[in-house]
Design an enzyme around this catalytic site. Structure first.
Site, PDB file in Angstrom:
ATOM      1  N   ILE A 146     -10.026  39.860  16.166  1.00 45.42           N
ATOM      2  CA  ILE A 146     -10.197  39.738  14.716  1.00 45.42           C
ATOM      3  C   ILE A 146     -11.439  40.500  14.266  1.00 45.42           C
ATOM      4  O   ILE A 146     -11.412  41.201  13.244  1.00 45.42           O
ATOM      5  CB  ILE A 146     -10.230  38.256  14.282  1.00 45.42           C
ATOM      6  CG1 ILE A 146      -8.921  37.573  14.713  1.00 45.42           C
ATOM      7  CG2 ILE A 146     -10.420  38.144  12.768  1.00 45.42           C
ATOM      8  CD1 ILE A 146      -8.829  36.102  14.358  1.00 45.42           C
ATOM      9  N   GLU A 201       2.191  33.616  15.460  1.00 46.88           N
ATOM     10  CA  GLU A 201       2.098  35.033  15.073  1.00 46.88           C
ATOM     11  C   GLU A 201       3.429  35.688  15.450  1.00 46.88           C
ATOM     12  O   GLU A 201       3.770  35.759  16.628  1.00 46.88           O
ATOM     13  CB  GLU A 201       0.937  35.706  15.814  1.00 46.88           C
ATOM     14  CG  GLU A 201      -0.392  34.998  15.577  1.00 46.88           C
ATOM     15  CD  GLU A 201      -1.563  35.651  16.319  1.00 46.88           C
ATOM     16  OE1 GLU A 201      -1.342  36.635  17.055  1.00 46.88           O
ATOM     17  OE2 GLU A 201      -2.698  35.168  16.161  1.00 46.88           O
ATOM     18  N   ARG A 251     -14.698  44.783  25.310  1.00 45.77           N
ATOM     19  CA  ARG A 251     -14.292  44.601  23.908  1.00 45.77           C
ATOM     20  C   ARG A 251     -15.060  45.534  22.979  1.00 45.77           C
ATOM     21  O   ARG A 251     -14.514  46.019  21.994  1.00 45.77           O
ATOM     22  CB  ARG A 251     -14.476  43.150  23.508  1.00 45.77           C
ATOM     23  CG  ARG A 251     -13.408  42.299  24.208  1.00 45.77           C
ATOM     24  CD  ARG A 251     -13.314  40.933  23.654  1.00 45.77           C
ATOM     25  NE  ARG A 251     -11.934  40.477  23.746  1.00 45.77           N
ATOM     26  CZ  ARG A 251     -11.555  39.261  23.420  1.00 45.77           C
ATOM     27  NH1 ARG A 251     -12.428  38.391  22.962  1.00 45.77           N
ATOM     28  NH2 ARG A 251     -10.295  38.907  23.513  1.00 45.77           N
ATOM     29  N   LEU A 301     -15.917  33.338   9.624  1.00 44.76           N
ATOM     30  CA  LEU A 301     -14.583  32.986  10.117  1.00 44.76           C
ATOM     31  C   LEU A 301     -14.676  32.248  11.449  1.00 44.76           C
ATOM     32  O   LEU A 301     -13.875  31.368  11.747  1.00 44.76           O
ATOM     33  CB  LEU A 301     -13.736  34.254  10.288  1.00 44.76           C
ATOM     34  CG  LEU A 301     -12.295  33.999  10.702  1.00 44.76           C
ATOM     35  CD1 LEU A 301     -11.411  33.831   9.469  1.00 44.76           C
ATOM     36  CD2 LEU A 301     -11.739  35.110  11.582  1.00 44.76           C
ATOM     37  N   GLY A 302     -15.663  32.643  12.268  1.00 45.13           N
ATOM     38  CA  GLY A 302     -15.819  32.074  13.608  1.00 45.13           C
ATOM     39  C   GLY A 302     -16.019  30.574  13.549  1.00 45.13           C
ATOM     40  O   GLY A 302     -16.657  30.061  12.623  1.00 45.13           O
ATOM     41  N   HIS A 349      -6.218  27.735  23.452  1.00 45.58           N
ATOM     42  CA  HIS A 349      -6.706  26.343  23.387  1.00 45.58           C
ATOM     43  C   HIS A 349      -5.561  25.378  23.705  1.00 45.58           C
ATOM     44  O   HIS A 349      -5.745  24.395  24.419  1.00 45.58           O
ATOM     45  CB  HIS A 349      -7.257  26.020  21.993  1.00 45.58           C
ATOM     46  CG  HIS A 349      -8.558  26.695  21.677  1.00 45.58           C
ATOM     47  ND1 HIS A 349      -9.742  26.338  22.264  1.00 45.58           N
ATOM     48  CD2 HIS A 349      -8.855  27.709  20.842  1.00 45.58           C
ATOM     49  CE1 HIS A 349     -10.722  27.102  21.805  1.00 45.58           C
ATOM     50  NE2 HIS A 349     -10.204  27.952  20.935  1.00 45.58           N
ATOM     51  N   THR A 407      -5.996  30.463  19.480  1.00 41.01           N
ATOM     52  CA  THR A 407      -5.526  29.088  19.274  1.00 41.01           C
ATOM     53  C   THR A 407      -4.505  28.699  20.342  1.00 41.01           C
ATOM     54  O   THR A 407      -4.496  27.576  20.845  1.00 41.01           O
ATOM     55  CB  THR A 407      -4.889  28.965  17.873  1.00 41.01           C
ATOM     56  OG1 THR A 407      -5.866  29.342  16.909  1.00 41.01           O
ATOM     57  CG2 THR A 407      -4.403  27.564  17.593  1.00 41.01           C
ATOM     58  N   CYS A 456      -2.520  34.114  20.336  1.00 40.28           N
ATOM     59  CA  CYS A 456      -3.754  33.897  19.576  1.00 40.28           C
ATOM     60  C   CYS A 456      -4.735  33.091  20.432  1.00 40.28           C
ATOM     61  O   CYS A 456      -4.311  32.378  21.353  1.00 40.28           O
ATOM     62  CB  CYS A 456      -3.401  33.113  18.313  1.00 40.28           C
ATOM     63  SG  CYS A 456      -4.800  32.748  17.263  1.00 40.28           S
ATOM     64  N   VAL A 459     -14.435  30.969   5.654  1.00 42.49           N
ATOM     65  CA  VAL A 459     -13.141  31.626   5.451  1.00 42.49           C
ATOM     66  C   VAL A 459     -12.109  30.955   6.352  1.00 42.49           C
ATOM     67  O   VAL A 459     -12.310  30.852   7.565  1.00 42.49           O
ATOM     68  CB  VAL A 459     -13.219  33.133   5.788  1.00 42.49           C
ATOM     69  CG1 VAL A 459     -11.864  33.795   5.581  1.00 42.49           C
ATOM     70  CG2 VAL A 459     -14.290  33.824   4.953  1.00 42.49           C
ATOM     71  N   ASP A 478     -21.274  42.197  20.571  1.00 40.63           N
ATOM     72  CA  ASP A 478     -20.580  41.308  21.502  1.00 40.63           C
ATOM     73  C   ASP A 478     -21.404  41.263  22.772  1.00 40.63           C
ATOM     74  O   ASP A 478     -22.423  41.960  22.883  1.00 40.63           O
ATOM     75  CB  ASP A 478     -19.136  41.785  21.786  1.00 40.63           C
ATOM     76  CG  ASP A 478     -18.206  40.644  22.201  1.00 40.63           C
ATOM     77  OD1 ASP A 478     -18.420  40.077  23.287  1.00 40.63           O
ATOM     78  OD2 ASP A 478     -17.285  40.301  21.438  1.00 40.63           O
TER      79      ASP A 478
END
Ligand code: NAD
Ligand code: ZN
Length: 341
Positions: free
Chosen positions: A175, A64, A200, A262-263, A43, A40, A38, A286, A195
């Site tokens: 996502i 995940e 992507r 969400l971002g 990071h 995350t 992910c 969210v 984007d």
């Protein structure tokens, strides 16, 4: 067991031998088969300011996953040894007003596996039985391993009615791309995804029937005109965390438009509130997935033809985890899945 551990307060993760977790009466032990990397986790790998503030050194990372139940606590019912499963990685408390109202995803005491609690980048994971989500046969392990981010996409996409609506998604990360596929699946008319990364955007067009727009080279207004989106987009999903993207979204929305956000912008982010007021825009933040309604809807849609497999662009044996994190960090990938054997 083997586990990927944040062993030192510096860049990287380390493969270590750890003892298999002991389970309590209401827990299950899961043999992990596949895991997703992910943003995350990147990071945490990079040990940025957020990670250093949040993640305890020595933690087993990862959230995940898909696997199989190999042991169950004495009080666990309704599950069985050998059950294939994924699971909700947000561990909730049961005492808050929100939890007691059944709004588990709003519990302020939520703790995340692989962030605050021992995670899924390991041969075995301990999880409260409450958090287990059994997988039907049509959902294989690699799709099971990306249900957490697919759940973010589903939670965001189902925040507002999309039937017949024109939808703008900013950010074609994994996502955003999956949210685009969900929006089409549930009946949006046009789905435009923006984007600045052409790879992507190409991937987005491969995964779903959407209109990709590279905002570096293309004028979003022209695309809107071409698609005959006369007054503006009805619904926006912000999935980049980028301030310019949010600005462009507010600019491109119809009067009375709705945004599901969400971002995660880095730090404070300036917003022209007067435009939001005069356009009468609704913004919903969210977080995570609705527990467990998002899981229910997501599995039902996968059983009913929702296709997201192409968002997985790279697969590695966990022995090659450094290559997996490298490709994920490069931005030249969709989802990256690690195989734990
Ligand atoms: P990602 O970083 O892989 O994707 C973000 C994309 O936005 C990238 O492809 C990037 O090139 C693009 N982007 C950058 N500037 C842009 C611009 N001006 N216009 C349009 N796109 C632009 O992220 P992801 O893993 O797909 O996650 C999406 C977002 O959701 C991230 O901000 C992430 O932190 C956040 N997130 C939130 C939750 C939550 O519970 N709220 C959960 C998971 C992820
Ligand atoms: Zn995740």
């Amino acid at each position: 067991m083997k586990a990927l551990v944040k062993d030192k307060p510096q860049v990287g993760l380390w493969m270590q031998e750890r003892t298999v977790p002991e389970i309590g009466p209401e827990d299950v032990l899961i043999k992990v088969r596949k895991t997703g990397i992910c943003g995350t986790d990147i990071h945490i790998w990079n040990w940025d300011e957020w990670a250093a503030r949040t993640v305890p050194v020595g933690l087993i990372t990862g959230h995940e996953f898909a696997g199989e139940i190999v042991a169950m606590g004495a009080q666990v019912t309704g599950l069985h040894i050998g059950q294939r499963c994924s699971g909700e990685g947000h561990l909730i408390g049961k005492l808050s007003r929100q939890s007691r109202a059944g709004k588990f995803h709003l519990d302020p005491a939520t703790r995340g596996i692989g962030v605050n609690e021992p995670g899924a980048f390991a041969e075995f994971l301990r999880l409260p039985a409450f958090n287990v989500v059994p997988l039907p046969d049509v959902i294989d392990d690699e799709i099971g391993a990306i249900l957490d981010p697919l759940g973010n996409a589903v939670h965001t996409a189902l925040s507002f009615d999309l039937v017949g609506e024109d939808v703008l998604i900013t950010g074609a990360g994994p996502i955003g791309i999956m949210a685009a596929a969900v929006a089409r699946h549930v009946g949006a008319r046009h789905v435009v995804i923006t984007d600045v990364n052409q790879m992507r955007l190409d991937l987005a067009a491969e995964v779903a029937d959407v209109t990709p727009v590279n905002v570096v080279h293309e004028d979003l207004k022209e695309v809107q005109n071409r698609l005959k989106i006369v007054q503006g987009f009805d619904v926006g999903m912000e999935m980049s965390g980028n301030q310019q993207a949010l600005d462009q979204m507010i600019d491109s929305l119809v009067m009375g438009g709705r945004i599901a956000m969400l971002g995660i912008p880095p730090g404070k982010s300036p917003v022209d509130w007067s435009r939001i007021v005069f356009k009468a825009i609704t913004i919903k933040g969210v977080y995570g997935r609705e527990i467990f309604e998002t899981w229910y809807k997501m599995i039902a849609m996968l059983e009913n033809g929702l296709q997201v497999r192409k968002v997985i662009t790279h697969r590695f044996n966990v022995a090659d985890f450094e290559a997996g994190f490298g490709v994920m960090a490069s931005g030249a990938s969709g989802k990256v899945v690690l195989d734990w054997g």
